[in-house]
Enzyme design. Structure first.
Site, PDB file in Angstrom:
ATOM      1  N   PHE A 147     -51.711  35.326 -66.033  1.00 38.40           N
ATOM      2  CA  PHE A 147     -51.967  34.657 -64.757  1.00 38.40           C
ATOM      3  C   PHE A 147     -50.624  34.238 -64.177  1.00 38.40           C
ATOM      4  O   PHE A 147     -49.930  33.395 -64.728  1.00 38.40           O
ATOM      5  CB  PHE A 147     -52.887  33.435 -64.877  1.00 38.40           C
ATOM      6  N   ASP A 232     -42.299  33.149 -67.248  1.00 39.99           N
ATOM      7  CA  ASP A 232     -43.044  32.326 -66.295  1.00 39.99           C
ATOM      8  C   ASP A 232     -43.456  31.046 -67.022  1.00 39.99           C
ATOM      9  O   ASP A 232     -44.424  31.030 -67.779  1.00 39.99           O
ATOM     10  CB  ASP A 232     -44.265  33.093 -65.774  1.00 39.99           C
ATOM     11  N   LYS A 261     -45.173  23.793 -60.421  1.00 44.44           N
ATOM     12  CA  LYS A 261     -46.091  22.715 -60.806  1.00 44.44           C
ATOM     13  C   LYS A 261     -45.389  21.360 -61.002  1.00 44.44           C
ATOM     14  O   LYS A 261     -45.111  20.683 -60.038  1.00 44.44           O
ATOM     15  CB  LYS A 261     -46.881  23.120 -62.039  1.00 44.44           C
TER      16      LYS A 261
END
Ligand SMILES: Cc1ncc(COP(=O)(O)O)c(C=O)c1O
Length: 406
Positions: A147, A232, A261
């Site tokens: 993801f 990531d 985030k």
């Protein structure tokens, strides 16, 4: 926390969303109106322990005083310049983020998906200019069940049919191999490969932790084959796993690091590509950009986030309380939990399907005053703010035990 801020009920507000809001999410039926630290409060004044922390965007809890203060200070002075001009906050943010991560240069962006897109563009440019891959032939190797976000290019290499169906045609140039499989990676990487792009821990897949040695193996393989290792760490990074970065568990330094985030402190979207100078150095004026990327408010908040991480306190808390989390989950195995994966304050918990789906368990936990999120089928994900206390964590585990036993 103080009195509710709206006179409309939760049920009324949920109903009001239906005709006017795109249905691209299926939220739990809780309407949050306030939050402080690890706790949120709904419009009726009910309190919930936040065991999701905005998918790790709230690693420092809601409204951390140092972050709110940095934002207020900046709001009173300068909020946006665009990159047409310099601003007086950006240099310090880039310097301190590079220092924290052990890399050289920073490309500031806003959302996680933008950081991933930017990382892909940088890797392709590096492949053509530095590695000498023939024009338009560059490939990027990714892992199944990944993801990395929701843009057209990113869903082009997703293996989740729900994320892809109806959104083609897709961007070419990606090869998908099984996660945690070095032999498959070895076979997929060739002279056209610009980069290997992976999550050091696959969050959305259910907090899937690769075998010990996998990340070091990816590092060795990418170095030997002459391509970039892009990690990531948008969800796994910035303290969540008990280290600043999840790759540190294997003493690995990637060539390119993607952050997002928690970098925005739960206040503004802040993301970044952080990389070695010979990689990010391929970008020249006009080739990439963002109106909001690197804005002074984002840079001020991002610097305050880096400052919190420089103390090491949050990484330490995640590591120490991670032991409590593991212990608590281990005691539930066979009592409604069929298995779990955990690192630091982050866990994917597989619930016995006979008890219910992840969604049903999440709803029951909500009624017990604990907010979590299901991922796939019967898996729920726990990712509390790193500011959570031992007692709060124990109470969340007790609520899970109660829900599984009832
Ligand atoms: C590993 C990873 N990469 C990228 C993203 C995309 O971030 P954003 O939702 O900010 O675009 C996410 C979001 O969950 C993520 O977990």
């Amino acid at each position: 926390m103080t009195a509710p801020v709206t006179t409309r009920s939760s049920a009324d507000l949920i109903r009001a969303e239906e005709p006017v809001l795109a249905h691209n999410y299926h939220p739990l039926p809780v309407v949050v109106a306030r939050a402080e630290g690890t706790w949120v409060q709904d419009v009726e004044g009910r309190r919930y322990l936040d065991m999701l922390a905005g998918y790790s965007a709230l690693n420092f809890g809601h409204r951390h005083p140092a972050l709110i203060e940095a934002a207020h200070r900046q709001l009173d002075r300068l909020t946006l310049t665009s990159r047409a001009f310099h601003n007086d906050k950006l240099a310090e943010f880039a310097e301190r983020l590079a220092e924290l991560t052990g890399l050289d240069m920073v490309l500031p962006m806003n959302t996680g998906a933008e950081a991933v897109e930017s990382g892909i563009k940088v890797a392709r440019k590096w492949a053509y200019e530095v590695k000498g891959v023939p024009a338009d032939q560059a490939t990027i190797v990714v892992a199944a069940e990944n993801f990395h976000g929701r843009t057209t290019t990113i869903v082009s290499f997703s293996t989740d049919e729900t994320a892809r169906a109806g959104f083609g045609p897709f961007t070419p140039g990606f090869r998908i191999v099984p996660y945690n499989d070095l032999a498959a990676l070895e076979a997929a990487v060739d002279e056209t490969t610009a980069a290997v792009l992976i999550e050091p821990i696959q969050g959305e897949a259910g907090v899937v932790i690769p075998d010990e040695g996998y990340l070091a193996g990816v590092r060795e393989l990418t170095r030997r084959k002459g391509c970039l290792f892009i990690a990531d760490e948008i969800q796994s990074g910035l303290g969540r796993t008990g280290r600043t970065l999840a790759v540190e568990h294997e003493s690995v330094v990637p060539d390119v690091l993607l952050l997002g985030k928690a970098l925005g402190g739960g206040i503004v979207p802040v993301s970044a590509v952080v990389a070695r100078r010979d990689v990010l150095g391929v970008l020249r004026p006009g080739e990439h950009g963002s109106t909001f990327g690197g804005n002074p408010l984002a840079a001020a908040v991002g610097t305050a986030v880096v400052e919190l991480l420089e103390t090491g306190e949050y990484q330490r808390r995640a590591a120490e309380l991670g032991v409590v989390l593991r212990g608590g989950l281990a005691s539930l195995v066979g009592k409604g939990v069929v298995g779990f994966r955990a690192r630091g304050l982050w866990a994917g918990v597989d619930i016995d399907p006979a008890i219910g789906t992840g969604r049903e368990v999440s709803q029951q936990l909500m009624r017990e005053g604990v907010l979590v999120k299901d991922t796939h089928g019967s898996t729920i994900r726990l990712a509390p703010p790193l500011t959570i206390t031992g007692e709060e964590l124990e109470s969340a585990l007790a609520a899970l035990e109660k829900v599984l036993g009832s």
